[in-house]
Write a protein that holds these residues in place. Structure first.
Motif, PDB file in Angstrom:
ATOM      1  N   ASP A   8       0.827  -1.211   0.000  1.00 12.34           N
ATOM      2  CA  ASP A   8       0.000   0.000   0.000  1.00 12.34           C
ATOM      3  C   ASP A   8       0.859   1.258   0.000  1.00 12.34           C
ATOM      4  OD1 ASP A   8      -2.272  -1.536  -0.005  1.00 12.34           O
ATOM      5  OD2 ASP A   8      -2.598  -1.422   2.162  1.00 12.34           O
ATOM      6  N   HIS A 556     -14.676  -6.271  -0.011  1.00 11.79           N
ATOM      7  CA  HIS A 556     -13.820  -5.219   0.550  1.00 11.79           C
ATOM      8  C   HIS A 556     -14.584  -3.931   0.849  1.00 11.79           C
ATOM      9  CE1 HIS A 556      -9.937  -7.250   0.183  1.00 11.79           C
ATOM     10  NE2 HIS A 556     -10.384  -7.764  -0.952  1.00 11.79           N
ATOM     11  N   ASP A 559     -13.899  -2.392   4.144  1.00 10.34           N
ATOM     12  CA  ASP A 559     -12.530  -1.988   4.480  1.00 10.34           C
ATOM     13  C   ASP A 559     -12.437  -0.476   4.577  1.00 10.34           C
ATOM     14  OD1 ASP A 559     -12.071  -4.660   4.247  1.00 10.34           O
ATOM     15  OD2 ASP A 559     -10.803  -4.531   2.459  1.00 10.34           O
ATOM     16  N   PHE A 562     -11.559   2.000   1.474  1.00  9.19           N
ATOM     17  CA  PHE A 562     -11.609   1.226   0.238  1.00  9.19           C
ATOM     18  C   PHE A 562     -12.085   2.081  -0.937  1.00  9.19           C
ATOM     19  CE2 PHE A 562     -14.256  -1.407  -2.676  1.00  9.19           C
ATOM     20  CZ  PHE A 562     -13.238  -2.160  -3.237  1.00  9.19           C
ATOM     21  N   TYR A 567      -8.196   0.003  -6.016  1.00  9.93           N
ATOM     22  CA  TYR A 567      -8.007  -1.401  -5.640  1.00  9.93           C
ATOM     23  C   TYR A 567      -7.825  -2.270  -6.882  1.00  9.93           C
ATOM     24  CZ  TYR A 567      -9.179  -6.137  -4.075  1.00  9.93           C
ATOM     25  OH  TYR A 567      -9.165  -7.494  -3.852  1.00  9.93           O
ATOM     26  N   HIS A 571      -4.387  -4.175  -8.757  1.00 10.38           N
ATOM     27  CA  HIS A 571      -4.603  -5.574  -8.407  1.00 10.38           C
ATOM     28  C   HIS A 571      -3.400  -6.416  -8.819  1.00 10.38           C
ATOM     29  CE1 HIS A 571      -6.694  -9.430  -8.004  1.00 10.38           C
ATOM     30  NE2 HIS A 571      -7.655  -8.782  -7.376  1.00 10.38           N
TER      31      HIS A 571
END
Length: 667
Positions: A8, A556, A559, A562, A567, A571
């Protein structure tokens, strides 16, 4: 393994403009940046880079992606390798567990070769700096050539001991397999008395590592030292071609030069390793070498990503003249602006740079480099009185002009040549068009098809095709459309549009305080609503990748922080990343006073409408299936009656959906 938190941090730090700029020259274009696509033969910039979305995309070939995705595509590396590249660029520490023997064995062969080469580069370099022979022999050689220690470090120069198996023994001790020492060309096998042993390829030589455009060690050059050159057939020994190195595709010094090339908007092409190094030491860093091979189309296309301006800087002897003449037409055909500088007889770029200060070197280059028309005219036409030879020389220059893709530039050079030689421009134009026609015919024969002569000749007669942005957009969009969905039918286009909303807006709430059957009140974001609505009737996308993406978006949704678009574009599954990037790209981006504010509720209306569209398509499909089944079951009246009832019920469902689709779905 790289832990999720570090991944991240890497993704957050990586900026697409920074990354792409390492490989492509970018120029501002509105809120975005534009450059020549590195993935296909691009003549008009079609590669868009969006800082806002942190993605890049070519609207011709469709390639691009996030910073990591771009690197994976461009460097042909894995997702973890791309993350490591980005971590190194942004100084992010990665702590990984030690690889087990099994995991090490699973690493692909290509990466293993890069790892061995990187180790060898360091071993050669440390031998030069710390080994007694390295200091006394190797370092003394570089000092005799006037090469400073900082330049030795910059190019990671090294030395290979005279012992014929010194590197092989050190590599084995460090745990590297003989297989990869041979495949990289660092060693070769010699059979002696039914016993095979490894022999170092570069023993007793000064070492010049070759780094590719991204900084990976792909090969080495080894030079026999001055005291041993007399009578030696091979002064230089280079790595053989391998899975990671093809000499015609690489340029020595490109990694060290690329930023300077972009900054100066020019590249100097020289012949050898020491020419590059001496020029750097003299303060001219935008220089590369093709090192003894004929200039190739791959090398030219690599350079064209960074600049269209090139100066061929060669010795003034016969070999230098031949090299300059040989490469000119290829460079012109690829849209490069070519200048030539032949140094005074007896000097090469290495010796000339060592004899002059930075200011003197730069001034000499600026004052003496000449465009290819001047170069070829001085070399082949001036002083030639024989009419036949003079005509042949002029035809050679006209032929060089004919390969230039830009019609305006062709016309400009032709006018210049006409003025220089006192010849009618129309005469030269006729000759040039004949060369163009013949080239088209030759290429057509090679391809075994008909040539598009009309298109080429129109650019010659009427000038170059205008860079019409609307026309370019239309063409690009028609190329992009098939990639948005690999399925051509309308129902699958609806699938693509629906999953696009999940990618772009999956986390955004479109329904608030919805009461459930058990009396609870919940919110629905886009992904949750799509999954819930389709799940009511167990409807799935026909594309399995879309089902995976929808499921992950729902999983997700809870999350913290998010964002579906980020995301999916980052990926680890490259196929998911590619699909997400293609769906996230806006073909036309409006900004400033033309920006359109989204209508309140528009997202919900769009998503709900698309879900119903998908249902309508499925119902229509079912009606067609029932009709086919009735024709096939014409002799079984009981079955036909059941099918007719199902057809009637399905029609009613279709009509209800149609009515709802025709109304305001917000009500």
């Amino acid at each position: 393994m790289i832990d999720r938190a570090t991944v991240d941090r890497i993704i957050d730090a990586a900026q697409i403009v920074d990354v792409v700029s390492e490989f492509v020259t970018l120029r501002k274009s509105g809120v975005n940046y534009k450059g020549l696509c590195p993935f296909h033969d691009d003549r008009n910039p079609s590669f868009m880079v969006s800082p806002a979305k942190n993605i890049c995309h070519c609207f011709v070939c469709g390639k691009g992606g996030t910073p990591a995705g771009f690197l994976m595509e461009h460097e042909q590396i894995t997702y973890p390798e791309a993350l490591r590249w980005l971590a190194k660029k942004y100084n992010i520490e990665i702590v990984e567990k030690e690889l087990t023997d099994e995991e090490r064995q699973e690493q692909n062969e290509r990466e293993s070769m890069f790892i061995v080469n990187e180790w060898a580069k360091d071993w050669f370099h440390q031998t030069l700096k710390n080994d007694p022979d390295g200091i006394a022999i190797g370092k003394q050689y570089f000092r005799s050539r006037g090469i400073r220690d900082d330049i030795i470090e910059k190019f990671q120069l090294g030395y290979s001991p005279q012992k014929r198996d010194a590197l092989a023994l050190a590599a084995k001790k460090a745990g590297y397999k003989a297989e990869f020492l041979v495949k990289t060309g660092l060693c070769f096998e010699r059979n002696e008395k039914d016993d095979s042993r490894l022999v170092d390829r570069y023993s007793g030589r000064a070492i010049f590592p070759w780094l590719n455009v991204s900084g990976k060690v792909v090969a080495f050059g080894g030079r026999v030292l001055d005291s041993r050159t007399k009578g030696v057939a091979q002064k230089y020994v280079n790595s053989p071609d391998s899975d990671i190195y093809h000499k015609e595709r690489e340029l020595y010094g490109i990694y060290q030069a690329k930023k300077a090339i972009v900054k100066e908007d020019r590249v100097f092409m020289v012949e050898g390793y020491t020419d590059v190094i001496a020029m750097h030491q003299a303060g001219v860093e935008n220089v590369v070498a093709n090192s003894g091979t004929a200039l190739s189309i791959y090398q030219i296309k690599m350079l064209r990503r960074f600049t269209q301006n090139i100066t061929l800087l060669y010795d003034g002897d016969e070999a230098g003249i031949h090299a300059a003449m040989r490469g000119t037409d290829m460079l012109l055909a690829e849209g490069m602006n070519v200048k030539v500088l032949l140094l005074p007889d007896g000097d090469d770029p290495d010796s000339f740079a060592r004899k002059h200060s930075t200011e003197e070197l730069k001034r000499y280059i600026e004052e003496h480099q000449e465009d290819f028309i001047s170069f070829k005219t001085h070399l082949t036409v001036e002083g030639v009185s024989d009419p036949v030879k003079r005509s042949e020389a002029i035809s050679g220059i006209v032929k060089s002009i004919s390969v230039i893709p830009d019609a305006i530039l062709r016309s400009t050079y032709l006018s210049d040549l006409s003025s220089r030689l006192g010849l009618k421009e129309q005469t030269l134009l006729t000759s040039m068009n004949n060369f163009i026609k013949k080239d088209i015919e030759d290429k057509s024969k090679e391809k075994g098809g008909t040539s598009n002569e009309e298109e080429h000749s129109s650019s010659e007669v009427r000038g170059p095709r205008p860079e019409n942005s609307l026309e370019a957009d239309s063409t690009a969009e028609s190329n992009l459309a098939p990639r948005i969905s690999h399925l051509a039918s309308r129902e699958n286009t609806v699938e693509a549009l629906l999953i696009r909303e999940v990618v772009r807006h999956g986390e955004e709430i479109i329904y608030e305080n919805v009461e459930t059957d058990d009396g609870q009140f919940i919110d629905f974001n886009v992904a949750q609503y799509v999954a819930y609505d389709l799940g009511e009737d167990n409807i799935q996308f026909s594309n399995p990748l879309y089902n995976q993406m929808l499921a992950e978006a729902v999983a997700h949704s809870g999350d913290e922080g998010f964002k579906a678009e980020s995301y999916f574009m980052n990926h680890p599954d490259i196929e998911v990343s590619k699909v997400a990037m293609q769906l996230a790209v806006d073909r036309h981006q409006l900004g400033g006073r033309f920006a359109v504010e989204p209508r309140e509720g528009a997202l919900r209306q769009r998503v709900v409408h698309l879900v119903m569209d998908l249902r309508m398509d499925l119902v229509s499909q079912r009606l067609k299936q029932i009709q086919l089944a009735m024709r096939q079951a014409s002799n079984d009246m009981d079955h036909v009656m059941k099918l007719m009832q199902e057809y009637k019920d399905t029609q009613e469902l279709r009509d209800a959906l149609a009515k709802k689709l025709g109304s305001d779905v917000m009500k």
